[in-house]
Design an enzyme around this catalytic site. Structure first.
Site, PDB file in Angstrom:
ATOM      1  N   ASN A 224       0.873  -1.192   0.000  1.00  0.00           N
ATOM      2  CA  ASN A 224       0.000   0.000   0.000  1.00  0.00           C
ATOM      3  C   ASN A 224       0.901   1.230   0.000  1.00  0.00           C
ATOM      4  O   ASN A 224       2.119   1.121   0.147  1.00  0.00           O
ATOM      5  CB  ASN A 224      -0.957  -0.017   1.191  1.00  0.00           C
ATOM      6  CG  ASN A 224      -0.222  -0.041   2.507  1.00  0.00           C
ATOM      7  OD1 ASN A 224       0.503   0.898   2.825  1.00  0.00           O
ATOM      8  ND2 ASN A 224      -0.363  -1.113   3.267  1.00  0.00           N
TER       9      ASN A 224
ATOM     10  N   GLY B 177      -6.331  -9.308  -4.116  1.00  0.00           N
ATOM     11  CA  GLY B 177      -6.744  -9.756  -2.788  1.00  0.00           C
ATOM     12  C   GLY B 177      -7.567  -8.659  -2.131  1.00  0.00           C
ATOM     13  O   GLY B 177      -8.676  -8.346  -2.577  1.00  0.00           O
ATOM     14  N   VAL B 178      -6.980  -8.041  -1.120  1.00  0.00           N
ATOM     15  CA  VAL B 178      -7.641  -6.973  -0.368  1.00  0.00           C
ATOM     16  C   VAL B 178      -8.146  -5.853  -1.298  1.00  0.00           C
ATOM     17  O   VAL B 178      -9.225  -5.293  -1.073  1.00  0.00           O
ATOM     18  CB  VAL B 178      -6.648  -6.367   0.663  1.00  0.00           C
ATOM     19  CG1 VAL B 178      -7.255  -5.167   1.370  1.00  0.00           C
ATOM     20  CG2 VAL B 178      -6.233  -7.416   1.677  1.00  0.00           C
TER      21      VAL B 178
ATOM     22  N   ASP C  79       1.914  -8.800   1.354  1.00  0.00           N
ATOM     23  CA  ASP C  79       2.753  -7.780   1.993  1.00  0.00           C
ATOM     24  C   ASP C  79       3.165  -8.255   3.398  1.00  0.00           C
ATOM     25  O   ASP C  79       4.363  -8.245   3.761  1.00  0.00           O
ATOM     26  CB  ASP C  79       1.927  -6.478   2.066  1.00  0.00           C
ATOM     27  CG  ASP C  79       2.732  -5.242   2.409  1.00  0.00           C
ATOM     28  OD1 ASP C  79       3.971  -5.345   2.530  1.00  0.00           O
ATOM     29  OD2 ASP C  79       2.120  -4.163   2.554  1.00  0.00           O
TER      30      ASP C  79
HETATM   31  N1  AR6 Z   1       2.576 -15.776  -2.154  1.00  0.00           N
HETATM   32  C1  AR6 Z   1       1.924 -15.505  -3.313  1.00  0.00           C
HETATM   33  N2  AR6 Z   1       0.726 -14.876  -3.365  1.00  0.00           N
HETATM   34  C2  AR6 Z   1       0.164 -14.524  -2.183  1.00  0.00           C
HETATM   35  C3  AR6 Z   1       0.780 -14.761  -0.935  1.00  0.00           C
HETATM   36  C4  AR6 Z   1       2.039 -15.421  -0.944  1.00  0.00           C
HETATM   37  N3  AR6 Z   1       2.694 -15.697   0.182  1.00  0.00           N
HETATM   38  N4  AR6 Z   1      -0.046 -14.275   0.040  1.00  0.00           N
HETATM   39  C5  AR6 Z   1      -1.142 -13.759  -0.574  1.00  0.00           C
HETATM   40  N5  AR6 Z   1      -1.007 -13.908  -1.929  1.00  0.00           N
HETATM   41  P1  AR6 Z   1      -3.115  -8.979  -1.442  1.00  0.00           P
HETATM   42  P2  AR6 Z   1      -3.635  -6.496  -2.915  1.00  0.00           P
HETATM   43  C6  AR6 Z   1      -1.929 -13.502  -2.993  1.00  0.00           C
HETATM   44  O1  AR6 Z   1      -4.352  -8.794  -0.634  1.00  0.00           O
HETATM   45  O2  AR6 Z   1      -4.962  -6.977  -3.366  1.00  0.00           O
HETATM   46  C7  AR6 Z   1      -2.070  -5.528   1.974  1.00  0.00           C
HETATM   47  O3  AR6 Z   1      -2.603  -5.293   3.250  1.00  0.00           O
HETATM   48  C8  AR6 Z   1      -3.369 -13.326  -2.629  1.00  0.00           C
HETATM   49  O4  AR6 Z   1      -4.030 -14.575  -2.588  1.00  0.00           O
HETATM   50  O5  AR6 Z   1      -1.886  -9.421  -0.736  1.00  0.00           O
HETATM   51  O6  AR6 Z   1      -2.737  -5.794  -3.917  1.00  0.00           O
HETATM   52  C9  AR6 Z   1      -1.201  -4.364   1.496  1.00  0.00           C
HETATM   53  O7  AR6 Z   1      -0.519  -3.729   2.545  1.00  0.00           O
HETATM   54  C10 AR6 Z   1      -3.864 -12.458  -3.780  1.00  0.00           C
HETATM   55  O8  AR6 Z   1      -4.185 -13.265  -4.913  1.00  0.00           O
HETATM   56  O9  AR6 Z   1      -2.716  -7.616  -2.247  1.00  0.00           O
HETATM   57  C11 AR6 Z   1      -2.229  -3.462   0.869  1.00  0.00           C
HETATM   58  O10 AR6 Z   1      -2.874  -2.666   1.841  1.00  0.00           O
HETATM   59  C12 AR6 Z   1      -2.630 -11.626  -4.153  1.00  0.00           C
HETATM   60  O11 AR6 Z   1      -1.531 -12.226  -3.447  1.00  0.00           O
HETATM   61  C13 AR6 Z   1      -3.225  -4.404   0.251  1.00  0.00           C
HETATM   62  O12 AR6 Z   1      -3.139  -5.601   1.036  1.00  0.00           O
HETATM   63  C14 AR6 Z   1      -2.719 -10.179  -3.770  1.00  0.00           C
HETATM   64  O13 AR6 Z   1      -3.486 -10.023  -2.584  1.00  0.00           O
HETATM   65  C15 AR6 Z   1      -2.884  -4.753  -1.168  1.00  0.00           C
HETATM   66  O14 AR6 Z   1      -3.914  -5.512  -1.710  1.00  0.00           O
END
Ligand code: AR6
Length: 175
Positions: A25, A120-121, A35
């Site tokens: 973020n 994700g988020v 993250d």
């Molecule tokens: N390895 C690979 N992919 C992963 C892993 C991992 N270890 N963990 C989660 N994913 P997100 P965003 C996937 O929510 O939507 C955070 O709080 C997950 O299943 O991590 O860009 C940041 O600080 C999903 O498909 O990122 C921001 O505030 C993908 O990674 C916010 O979330 C991305 O999900 C960013 O949200």
């Protein structure tokens, strides 16, 4: 040599590549999802370096060392928050991929791994995001050679099969 695009089902924090990309973020001070997993695996030195960076705009990227990660570097990018699709989400998402790839080139990195940024988020629909991820990366690496392999790392099989479908539709099936 042209850049290989590979789709894998894995935990991005375990990969011994030159750089993994963090879906961060704009504070760059950590969070949940990938993250949180990256900061946990890298250890507190990562947050210390992130504090010196002054945050990051959506669609931009910044690089740090990888600390305790097997990856040498972390490229932190801030994808768009999905707000229905009419707010330049696609442009910002493409920009996150291009900015991250440009940083890899600038630092002479040969292997880079992306999670599904914003899926994700941040709520970006996976089918649309996968197309942008693969197409933007294919176009960028064709126009700007130098990276050997780009990995798209998916945490679940549904996302993995969507990416594989996109690769085959774009006729880029190299994995
Ligand atoms: N390895 C690979 N992919 C992963 C892993 C991992 N270890 N963990 C989660 N994913 P997100 P965003 C996937 O929510 O939507 C955070 O709080 C997950 O299943 O991590 O860009 C940041 O600080 C999903 O498909 O990122 C921001 O505030 C993908 O990674 C916010 O979330 C991305 O999900 C960013 O949200």
């Amino acid at each position: 040599m042209s850049t290989q695009l590979k789709i894998i089902h894995d935990d991005i924090t375990t990969l011994a590549v030159d750089a993994i990309v963090n879906a961060a973020n704009s504070s760059l001070l950590g969070g949940g999802g990938v993250d949180g997993a990256i900061h946990k695996a890298a250890g507190p030195e990562l947050l210390k370096e992130c504090r010196t960076l002054g945050g990051c705009l959506q669609g931009h990227a910044k690089i740090t060392k990888g600390y305790k990660l097997p990856a040498k570097y972390v490229i932190h990018t801030v994808g768009p928050i999905w707000r229905g699709g009419q707010n330049n989400e696609a442009g910002l998402l493409a920009s996150s991929y291009k900015s991250s790839l440009q940083l890899a080139l600038d630092n002479n990195l040969k292997t880079i791994a992306f999670p599904a940024i914003s899926c994700g988020v941040f709520g970006y629909p996976i089918a649309q995001a996968a197309k942008i991820a693969v197409k933007t990366t294919a176009e960028f690496t064709t126009a700007n050679p130098g990276i050997d392999t780009v990995y798209f790392v998916l945490f679940n099989q549904k996302f993995e099969s969507i990416y594989k479908q996109v690769l085959s539709e774009l006729n880029l099936n190299q994995s």
